[in-house]
Design a protein around this motif. Structure first.
Motif, PDB file in Angstrom:
ATOM      1  N   ASP A  72      15.381   6.012  12.424  1.00  0.00           N
ATOM      2  CA  ASP A  72      14.499   7.067  12.904  1.00  0.00           C
ATOM      3  C   ASP A  72      13.113   6.718  12.666  1.00  0.00           C
ATOM      4  OD1 ASP A  72      13.511   9.470  13.670  1.00  0.00           O
ATOM      5  OD2 ASP A  72      14.568  10.830  12.375  1.00  0.00           O
ATOM      6  N   ALA A  73      12.013   7.484  13.080  1.00  0.00           N
ATOM      7  CA  ALA A  73      10.740   7.228  12.921  1.00  0.00           C
ATOM      8  C   ALA A  73      10.399   7.131  11.064  1.00  0.00           C
ATOM      9  CB  ALA A  73       9.782   8.117  13.252  1.00  0.00           C
ATOM     10  N   PRO A  74       9.815   6.193  10.678  1.00  0.00           N
ATOM     11  CA  PRO A  74       9.443   6.168   9.168  1.00  0.00           C
ATOM     12  C   PRO A  74       8.672   7.172   8.654  1.00  0.00           C
ATOM     13  CG  PRO A  74       7.908   4.585  10.332  1.00  0.00           C
ATOM     14  CD  PRO A  74       8.850   5.183  11.143  1.00  0.00           C
ATOM     15  N   LYS A  75       9.085   7.578   7.592  1.00  0.00           N
ATOM     16  CA  LYS A  75       8.073   8.602   6.840  1.00  0.00           C
ATOM     17  C   LYS A  75       7.448   7.646   5.737  1.00  0.00           C
ATOM     18  CE  LYS A  75      11.518  12.228   7.021  1.00  0.00           C
ATOM     19  NZ  LYS A  75      12.652  12.884   5.903  1.00  0.00           N
ATOM     20  N   SER A  76       6.093   8.123   5.456  1.00  0.00           N
ATOM     21  CA  SER A  76       5.099   7.301   4.455  1.00  0.00           C
ATOM     22  C   SER A  76       4.844   7.866   3.252  1.00  0.00           C
ATOM     23  CB  SER A  76       3.935   6.952   5.431  1.00  0.00           C
ATOM     24  OG  SER A  76       2.982   6.201   4.624  1.00  0.00           O
ATOM     25  N   TYR A  77       4.847   7.536   2.393  1.00  0.00           N
ATOM     26  CA  TYR A  77       4.683   7.865   1.018  1.00  0.00           C
ATOM     27  C   TYR A  77       3.486   6.865   0.391  1.00  0.00           C
ATOM     28  CZ  TYR A  77       8.786  10.539   1.843  1.00  0.00           C
ATOM     29  OH  TYR A  77       9.722  11.062   2.300  1.00  0.00           O
ATOM     30  N   SER A  78       2.183   7.395   0.229  1.00  0.00           N
ATOM     31  CA  SER A  78       1.089   6.483  -0.170  1.00  0.00           C
ATOM     32  C   SER A  78       1.143   6.028  -1.516  1.00  0.00           C
ATOM     33  CB  SER A  78      -0.271   7.168   0.431  1.00  0.00           C
ATOM     34  OG  SER A  78      -1.243   6.353  -0.195  1.00  0.00           O
ATOM     35  N   LEU A  79       0.951   4.811  -1.835  1.00  0.00           N
ATOM     36  CA  LEU A  79       0.784   4.436  -3.133  1.00  0.00           C
ATOM     37  C   LEU A  79      -0.503   3.943  -3.545  1.00  0.00           C
ATOM     38  CD1 LEU A  79       4.179   2.149  -3.481  1.00  0.00           C
ATOM     39  CD2 LEU A  79       3.788   4.512  -4.334  1.00  0.00           C
ATOM     40  N   SER A  80      -1.497   3.899  -2.392  1.00  0.00           N
ATOM     41  CA  SER A  80      -3.071   3.377  -2.705  1.00  0.00           C
ATOM     42  C   SER A  80      -3.906   4.514  -2.841  1.00  0.00           C
ATOM     43  CB  SER A  80      -3.190   2.468  -1.602  1.00  0.00           C
ATOM     44  OG  SER A  80      -3.064   3.121  -0.450  1.00  0.00           O
ATOM     45  N   HIS A 106       0.853  -1.403  -0.030  1.00  0.00           N
ATOM     46  CA  HIS A 106      -0.012   0.086  -0.083  1.00  0.00           C
ATOM     47  C   HIS A 106       0.674   1.386   0.121  1.00  0.00           C
ATOM     48  CE1 HIS A 106      -3.233  -2.621   1.207  1.00  0.00           C
ATOM     49  NE2 HIS A 106      -4.064  -1.764   0.833  1.00  0.00           N
ATOM     50  N   ALA A 107       1.976   1.411   0.487  1.00  0.00           N
ATOM     51  CA  ALA A 107       2.686   2.351   0.584  1.00  0.00           C
ATOM     52  C   ALA A 107       4.385   2.208   0.613  1.00  0.00           C
ATOM     53  CB  ALA A 107       2.517   3.065   1.956  1.00  0.00           C
ATOM     54  N   LEU A 108       5.304   3.362   0.555  1.00  0.00           N
ATOM     55  CA  LEU A 108       6.578   3.491   0.341  1.00  0.00           C
ATOM     56  C   LEU A 108       6.952   4.035   1.739  1.00  0.00           C
ATOM     57  CD1 LEU A 108       8.816   2.351  -1.606  1.00  0.00           C
ATOM     58  CD2 LEU A 108       8.854   4.951  -2.232  1.00  0.00           C
ATOM     59  N   TYR A 109       7.938   3.365   2.553  1.00  0.00           N
ATOM     60  CA  TYR A 109       8.417   3.789   3.819  1.00  0.00           C
ATOM     61  C   TYR A 109       9.746   4.179   3.838  1.00  0.00           C
ATOM     62  CZ  TYR A 109       3.795   2.414   5.669  1.00  0.00           C
ATOM     63  OH  TYR A 109       2.426   2.299   5.945  1.00  0.00           O
ATOM     64  N   PHE A 110      10.548   5.321   4.511  1.00  0.00           N
ATOM     65  CA  PHE A 110      11.699   5.466   4.497  1.00  0.00           C
ATOM     66  C   PHE A 110      12.032   5.792   5.799  1.00  0.00           C
ATOM     67  CE2 PHE A 110      15.534   8.120   4.645  1.00  0.00           C
ATOM     68  CZ  PHE A 110      16.395   7.420   4.007  1.00  0.00           C
ATOM     69  N   GLU A 111      13.201   5.111   6.440  1.00  0.00           N
ATOM     70  CA  GLU A 111      13.782   5.276   7.729  1.00  0.00           C
ATOM     71  C   GLU A 111      15.176   5.774   7.722  1.00  0.00           C
ATOM     72  OE1 GLU A 111      13.233   1.320   9.051  1.00  0.00           O
ATOM     73  OE2 GLU A 111      11.379   1.785  10.390  1.00  0.00           O
ATOM     74  N   ALA A 112      15.396   6.928   8.189  1.00  0.00           N
ATOM     75  CA  ALA A 112      16.616   7.447   8.228  1.00  0.00           C
ATOM     76  C   ALA A 112      17.396   6.843   9.525  1.00  0.00           C
ATOM     77  CB  ALA A 112      16.793   9.115   8.375  1.00  0.00           C
ATOM     78  N   ILE A 113      18.721   6.529   9.199  1.00  0.00           N
ATOM     79  CA  ILE A 113      19.523   5.953   9.937  1.00  0.00           C
ATOM     80  C   ILE A 113      19.961   6.851  11.099  1.00  0.00           C
ATOM     81  CG2 ILE A 113      21.959   4.910  10.200  1.00  0.00           C
ATOM     82  CD1 ILE A 113      21.794   4.051   7.412  1.00  0.00           C
ATOM     83  N   LYS A 114      19.891   6.507  12.329  1.00  0.00           N
ATOM     84  CA  LYS A 114      20.372   7.170  13.433  1.00  0.00           C
ATOM     85  C   LYS A 114      21.645   6.478  14.063  1.00  0.00           C
ATOM     86  CE  LYS A 114      17.420   8.590  16.479  1.00  0.00           C
ATOM     87  NZ  LYS A 114      16.221   8.583  17.424  1.00  0.00           N
ATOM     88  N   VAL A 115      22.094   6.760  15.064  1.00  0.00           N
ATOM     89  CA  VAL A 115      23.388   6.505  15.745  1.00  0.00           C
ATOM     90  C   VAL A 115      23.645   4.787  15.851  1.00  0.00           C
ATOM     91  CG1 VAL A 115      25.147   6.387  17.593  1.00  0.00           C
ATOM     92  CG2 VAL A 115      23.881   8.586  16.658  1.00  0.00           C
ATOM     93  N   VAL A 116      22.287   4.212  16.589  1.00  0.00           N
ATOM     94  CA  VAL A 116      22.264   2.834  16.671  1.00  0.00           C
ATOM     95  C   VAL A 116      20.858   2.143  16.186  1.00  0.00           C
ATOM     96  CG1 VAL A 116      24.010   2.929  18.616  1.00  0.00           C
ATOM     97  CG2 VAL A 116      21.400   3.235  18.964  1.00  0.00           C
ATOM     98  N   SER A 117      20.048   3.065  15.582  1.00  0.00           N
ATOM     99  CA  SER A 117      18.730   2.794  15.126  1.00  0.00           C
ATOM    100  C   SER A 117      18.481   3.235  13.882  1.00  0.00           C
ATOM    101  CB  SER A 117      17.665   2.661  16.479  1.00  0.00           C
ATOM    102  OG  SER A 117      17.544   4.140  16.674  1.00  0.00           O
TER     103      SER A 117
END
Length: 692
Positions: free
Chosen positions: A266-274, A253-264
């Motif tokens: 970041d909160a995902p950004k959502s880009y809808s495809l539906s 349903h969507a595309l998500y991007f999670e930016a890299i933090k130091v050890v984990s």
């Protein structure tokens, strides 16, 4: 009558050279033939109308189904229509019937793709499909392991939707058979492809079950692909001048991007495809400090975002990684556009559509496992991507939607009818353990896209679209073949092409300037008579019919004799680099002069409208009033005749002198009109920055 027993027939078949391939590496099939030969019921297990290969495959199908060959025959005769049971078509149709029933049961076994017996069975079904009857067995090649062609692959492979799809079947076969110029498919490649499918399925299941991505599962979405988990190969997100490394997740349903933090992450950004957000997803160029150097990115744009988001997929050479992601992102986008267009909101039809897209992505992942040397266009292997490209792809999608809505049948009524069909995509996904959607699962809800002994509407739509596509390809080849380099050469070609039009124009000008008074007088008299009688429309119709007749005569003439339709152009002398640059500069200067002249005309008209030169504006207004009065008082037929006589008799001997004097006065009047002033303002740098 022959006195040979079934045992004698089998012994002769085993000794025949047409079964050498069965006696070589195919030990399992060899054992089956020997088992049939030694069986007390050999005669009942052998169908004389079928080839040995088809008999062996049908016997294996009967074992899978747990019924005898005779019982299969009885079921086929009871369930199939009269056209399917015709004697000439019986071998192939009965083979398809047995194959579809056996495959529908076989795919219900967990891990069937990893079972080499299943993989060999599906390939042998294709081999048997090419030589189903006893008379066609001689067509089977005995040189090494047998291969299969496109037609057999297109009938059997889509019966297991994870292996192939009716829409992309031809393209998939071309990729798998690329080692043999796309003509024949070898079992070694086919076997490796199915093994790659098994690995892709396990990978998708493990990603969907990952506890690290619970927020995706909480939305009811299924993960299809993840990239950027390896720190050495992250995905780069560009928003404006900012760049962030991270991982990219594609769901159904969507595309998500999670930016890299130091050890984990970041909160995902959502880009809808539906949702219908007017999304535009296309390849993009990226580079340091906003430069456009590297063709390795995907741009996502929608009305919900203030500016486009660019996802970059860095790799050392090429852009295969980007092309793969671009294709699968678009596939999810296109399947939701398809559902939105045909109002497929919930239910089995929605699950079927998403399942087709998911299976397409799995097939692309399996193709990547093959490590082919030839480049692969991933969008040609994804059904909804391909429908977006093919001529008539909208008809394919419409047919698919109509078939999906008509297949939702009552369970009790379909349980019997479904045996003549292949398995559906949604059932296939369910049996693979990849649950998509929320509809209750039952193999009796939707049937597949391949039906025994018939070509369904979807296959017809795909074939018609393929034919149109071939015409487009041939036409494009001719276009590419006639493209020439150089401004001078292109101008020479254009001049030759426009020569008939130029000659017609010169002939009309000659008549208008009365170079030959007799011809001009006859033309003027004839044209005036046509206008007076109101036959102008008929004259245009006659001219159109003349063109159509000329085309038909040319076609008939070209059938009898080969007419050279090539355009012969005298090539101008070759130009060196400096001469080409000067020619370009000259062309740009001429274009600039034309634009300047057009601007002058517009500015003078503006001056007339704003009365910057009152005397000229008054004359212009009087001319408009006179023209309007004539349009009101005169009929259109009379008006056309007056305009024609005015224009065509200007340079006739009686009017030539007065016309030249009038044209001189008009030029003097036009040149005396000043142009409206223009003020050029330079944009402030601060405003430019704010605009960006």
């Amino acid at each position: 009558m022959s006195s040979k027993t079934p045992r004698d027939v089998l012994e002769g078949l085993v000794k025949d050279t047409s079964l050498k391939w069965l006696l070589g590496k195919q030990t399992s099939l060899d054992d089956e033939i020997e088992e049939i030969e030694n069986s007390p019921s050999a005669g009942s297990n052998w169908i004389p109308e079928l080839s040995p290969v088809a008999n062996v495959v049908i016997r294996r199908c009967s074992k899978i189904l747990g019924v005898s060959v005779n019982e299969l025959q009885d079921s086929f005769k009871e369930e199939a229509s009269g056209s399917v049971k015709q004697p000439s078509m019986f071998p192939r149709n009965f083979l398809e019937y047995c194959c579809f029933r056996a495959l529908a049961l076989s795919v219900g076994v967990t891990g069937h793709l990893s079972d080499k017996t299943f993989r060999r069975l599906t390939f042998d079904m294709m081999v048997a499909w090419e030589v189903p009857s006893a008379a066609s067995q001689s067509l089977l090649s005995v040189d090494g392991d047998p291969t299969v062609g496109l037609e057999a692959f297109s009938r059997i492979a889509p019966a297991v939707p994870v292996i192939a799809d009716v829409i992309i079947c031809e393209n998939l076969f071309g990729v798998l058979a690329s080692s043999s110029n796309g003509l024949r498919l070898h079992f070694s490649v086919y076997d490796k492809y199915l093994y790659g499918l098994e690995r892709a399925i396990k990978k998708m299941k493990s990603q969907s079950e990952s506890s690290l991505l619970s927020y995706v599962r909480s939305k009811g979405e299924k993960i299809l692909e993840i990239d950027g988990t390896v720190t050495t190969q992250p995905v780069l997100e560009h928003i404006g001048m900012s760049t962030w490394p991270g991982r990219l997740i594609l769901t159904d349903h969507a595309l998500y991007f999670e930016a890299i933090k130091v050890v984990s992450f970041d909160a995902p950004k959502s880009y809808s495809l539906s949702e219908d957000l007017k999304q535009v997803i296309k390849p993009e160029l990226t580079g340091p400090w906003g430069t456009r150097l590297f063709d390795k990115a995907v741009s996502y744009k929608s009305i919900s975002l203030p500016e486009p988001v660019v996802m970059e997929f860095p790799e050392l050479k090429g852009h295969t990684r980007r092309d793969y992601w671009l294709a699968i992102i678009r596939e999810v986008l296109y399947v939701h556009r398809y559902m939105n267009k045909f109002k497929i909101v919930t239910g089995v039809a929605k699950d079927e559509a998403i399942s087709k897209a998911v299976l397409g992505i799995l097939r692309v992942q399996a193709i990547q496992e093959l490590g082919l040397t030839t480049p692969v266009r991933y969008e040609n292997l994804l059904p909804f991507n391909l429908c977006d490209q093919l001529p008539g792809g909208d008809h394919i999608l419409q047919t698919l939607a109509e078939m999906s809505s008509s297949r939702v049948l009552d369970r009790t009524n379909k349980a019997k009818e479904g045996t003549l069909y292949s398995i559906s995509a949604s059932d296939m996904v369910s049996q693979l353990g990849l649950m998509f959607g929320t509809s209750p699962r039952s193999s009796s809800l939707v049937v597949g896209e391949v039906v025994v002994g018939d070509v369904n509407p979807l296959e017809k739509a795909v074939k018609q679209s393929r034919k149109n596509y071939e015409k487009v390809v041939l036409a494009q080849e001719t276009v590419n073949g006639v493209k020439v380099d150089g401004i001078d050469t292109n101008l020479a070609v254009m001049k030759e092409l426009l020569l008939p039009v130029m000659e017609m124009g010169n002939w009309l000008l000659s008549l208008a300037y009365w170079d030959d008074p007799l011809k001009s007088f006859v033309f003027c008299l004839f044209s005036t008579f046509i206008i007076y009688r109101g036959w102008v429309g008929y004259a245009f119709a006659f001219a159109s019919l003349f063109i159509a007749g000329f085309i038909l005569l040319t076609r008939c003439f070209s059938k009898r004799e080969k007419v050279m339709i090539e355009l012969k152009v005298m090539a101008p002398p070759p130009m060196n680099t400096m001469e080409q640059l000067l020619a370009v500069q000259n062309a740009i200067s001429q274009l600039e002069q034309l634009v300047q002249d057009a601007n002058i005309v517009l500015l003078k008209l503006r001056a007339l409208l704003l009365s910057l030169f009152p005397q000229a504006s008054e004359k212009f207004a009087v001319a408009i009033v006179v023209a309007t009065t004539m349009m009101v008082l005169l009929s259109w037929n009379s008006l056309i005749m007056v305009v024609f006589l005015e224009l065509f008799t200007r340079y006739s001997p009686p009017r030539r002198e007065s016309t030249e004097r009038l044209m001189r006065r008009l030029r003097e009047w036009w040149f005396s009109i000043p142009a409206a002033p223009v003020i050029l303002e330079q944009q402030n740098k601060d405003d430019n920055k704010k605009t960006k």
